[in-house]
Structures are given as C-alpha cells and as structure tokens.
Design an enzyme around this catalytic site. Structure first.
Site, PDB file in Angstrom:
ATOM      1  N   THR A  71      33.188  44.550  43.753  1.00 52.71           N
ATOM      2  CA  THR A  71      33.376  44.424  42.318  1.00 52.71           C
ATOM      3  C   THR A  71      32.030  44.458  41.626  1.00 52.71           C
ATOM      4  O   THR A  71      30.992  44.685  42.263  1.00 52.71           O
ATOM      5  CB  THR A  71      34.194  43.147  41.986  1.00 52.71           C
ATOM      6  OG1 THR A  71      34.532  43.153  40.601  1.00 52.71           O
ATOM      7  CG2 THR A  71      33.445  41.878  42.334  1.00 52.71           C
ATOM      8  N   LYS A 114      29.576  48.444  42.524  1.00 51.73           N
ATOM      9  CA  LYS A 114      30.432  49.568  42.939  1.00 51.73           C
ATOM     10  C   LYS A 114      29.653  50.871  43.113  1.00 51.73           C
ATOM     11  O   LYS A 114      29.892  51.623  44.055  1.00 51.73           O
ATOM     12  CB  LYS A 114      31.567  49.773  41.937  1.00 51.73           C
ATOM     13  CG  LYS A 114      32.629  48.673  41.951  1.00 51.73           C
ATOM     14  CD  LYS A 114      33.761  49.017  40.999  1.00 51.73           C
ATOM     15  CE  LYS A 114      34.821  47.928  40.997  1.00 51.73           C
ATOM     16  NZ  LYS A 114      35.980  48.285  40.155  1.00 51.73           N
ATOM     17  N   ASP A 122      40.941  52.112  42.297  1.00 53.32           N
ATOM     18  CA  ASP A 122      41.283  51.653  40.948  1.00 53.32           C
ATOM     19  C   ASP A 122      42.279  52.594  40.276  1.00 53.32           C
ATOM     20  O   ASP A 122      43.226  52.159  39.619  1.00 53.32           O
ATOM     21  CB  ASP A 122      40.021  51.537  40.083  1.00 53.32           C
ATOM     22  CG  ASP A 122      39.159  50.341  40.459  1.00 53.32           C
ATOM     23  OD1 ASP A 122      39.711  49.358  40.994  1.00 53.32           O
ATOM     24  OD2 ASP A 122      37.940  50.387  40.226  1.00 53.32           O
ATOM     25  N   GLY A 160      33.693  52.868  30.267  1.00 53.94           N
ATOM     26  CA  GLY A 160      33.045  52.204  31.401  1.00 53.94           C
ATOM     27  C   GLY A 160      33.682  52.617  32.723  1.00 53.94           C
ATOM     28  O   GLY A 160      34.382  53.631  32.804  1.00 53.94           O
ATOM     29  N   ALA A 181      36.165  51.272  34.436  1.00 56.11           N
ATOM     30  CA  ALA A 181      37.634  51.279  34.448  1.00 56.11           C
ATOM     31  C   ALA A 181      38.164  52.538  33.766  1.00 56.11           C
ATOM     32  O   ALA A 181      39.135  53.141  34.221  1.00 56.11           O
ATOM     33  CB  ALA A 181      38.172  50.035  33.753  1.00 56.11           C
TER      34      ALA A 181
END
Length: 281
Positions: free
Chosen positions: A64, A68, A105, A133, A135
């Site tokens: 995390t 990453k 993800d 970002g 995500a």
C-alpha cells in the site's frame, strides 16, 4: 522452522489496514494453514526490503501507500495491469525465486461493480473519473478493459489529468475540475477516486443536476460506507455502488496466489467489515 505460509500488508504506516481482517476471515472460513499480518516498511529501507523480499520470511505481501511504484520497479516480472500502471499491490516469489508483482486494484473495482450492479457494462459508453492519482489509474485501466468508448478525467490540477489521459491513449481525455459541468450530462458512469467525502476530509462538492438518471454512480471511499455523493445520487434515482467491495475483491487473487484457494466475497464478509467500520463511528 514453521512451514506455515505467512503474508502481510506492507506500507507506511499500515496500523489501520483492514486487510488482515479480510484474509484472516478467509483463512478461518476455509480451514487453511496460514497467517496474514501487518508489516510497516520505513520509506528509508523500503527499496532494500522489496529488492530482498525473499529474505522477509513471507510468501507474499500486499503493498500500500507509499510503496506501490517502488515495489513494481524492483520486480523481475509484472502482470499486464501492474506494467500498465507502473505500480504493484501484490507480490510473490515464483518457483524460480523471482519476485513477481501484480496490480489487482482494477480487478477489485470491476469485481465490485459486477457483484453489486450486474449489467453495468452492457453498453459501455462514457465514463467520468474524478481524480488522477493511483486509484484513478486502476479504475481507468479497468474501464478500458471493458471497452468504454470515452473516459473523461477531471482533476484539481488539470495537468495531472491530461498527463494521465496521455498515458492511456485516445479514448481518455483530461480536463480541469471546473469543466465538469460541461460533461457530466453525458455520463453513463461517474466514479469518485479522490479522498473528498472521506471521513475527516473535505466534502466532494459537485452538481449532480445534469447527470442522467440512468447513470451508475460509484465512490471508492468506504469510510463512511455511504458518502454524500452516493446519498445524493440515490435520492435522485441513480444506481450506486459503495467502495467497500473494491477492497474485498482486490484481495481475492492475492489470497489465491499465496494460500492456494480462490475465496468468495460473500454477504458474511461484507457484514463483518461493515460492523468493523461502524465501530469507528
């Protein structure tokens, strides 16, 4: 020397990670030998830790923030998603001793929508992604994998949105945040990938007025479970999907890789996680 396979969530800090709850639930449910814990990895020693991961005593780990990208850079092999995103959230050592990385993800995002909004991608048209970002990168990759025609990216720093769009090609277009009102009326899908609306963060203030009622609205934030964005979307008749399932589904391929069984994201697991989140108010 124990032969029990051990995995962990790694990052800085990982004190509040809920990943051990998820993996611990599955280990118990399926009666498997194994352990899953937390391991703080100081940014100053992170490169050494991941580069020499085979000495960690772990069969694999989740990664995390903020490691990453670093983790991906030291892997000998990456899956296509990690390669495309330049970031890995799942690591393991293969039979030849090589460090391998994946990014699950996007798989987590897709699995969540597939489970809670079946048919959401039957007519993949126009998606709007808020944020630029890590995500957002995973979400955009996953939408393109499901053949969405156009993905519009909106970010406070327009340059970041445009740079991200450039990486993904002609189907993605970057915009300044203030231009959102000109495009939201075309959306089949609206996704918030920012931390806006998260408990303790600034609210996400956007006008949903022009959004078609047929559009699906998703928020990757899961604290609170029902963000103001989802409440407002529900009140006007849009289907919504919360962010908890993304956390749960992204863990599935990692668990299978390390412990040899593909687990199920079921109502029991969701209920356990919701109860844990509610403890924190």
């Amino acid at each position: 020397m124990s032969n029990t396979p051990k995995a962990a969530i790694t990052g800085w800090p990982v004190t509040y990670s809920r990943s051990p709850l998820v993996h611990g639930h599955w280990l118990k449910k399926y009666g498997l030998e194994g352990e899953y814990g937390r391991r703080d990895v100081d940014p100053e020693t992170a490169e050494d830790f991941y580069r020499n991961f085979k000495d960690s005593g772990l069969v694999g780990c989740n990664v995390t923030v903020p490691h990453k990208e670093l983790a991906a850079s030291v892997c000998a092999e990456l899956d296509p998603a990690a390669e495309a995103m330049g970031a890995a959230n799942t690591l393991w050592i293969d039979d030849s001793g090589k460090l391998c990385g994946a990014n699950t993800d996007g798989i987590g995002f897709l699995g969540n929508l597939d489970q809670l909004a079946p048919g959401w991608d039957d007519n993949p048209g126009t998606a709007i992604v808020l944020g630029a970002g890590g995500a957002a990168r995973a979400v955009i990759w996953s939408l393109l994998s499901r053949k969405f025609e156009t993905v519009h990216i909106f970010n406070r720093t327009a340059k970041k949105a445009m740079e991200m769009a450039e990486k993904f090609g002609s189907s993605t277009i970057g915009h300044a945040w203030d231009d959102l009102g000109d495009y939201i009326g075309k959306a089949d899908l609206l996704i918030n990938t920012t931390s806006l609306g998260m408990r303790g963060k600034a609210p996400l203030e956007i006008d949903l007025g022009p959004l078609p009622e047929s559009a699906l609205v998703s928020d990757i934030v899961y604290v609170p479970m029902k963000t103001d964005l989802l409440k407002k979307a529900e009140a006007r008749g849009n289907r919504t999907v919360d962010g908890l399932g993304m956390l749960l589904h992204q863990a599935v391929p990692a668990f299978e890789r390390w412990f040899g069984m593909r687990p199920e994201v079921d109502e029991e697991l969701r209920a356990m996680m919701i109860a844990d989140l509610e403890k924190d108010g």
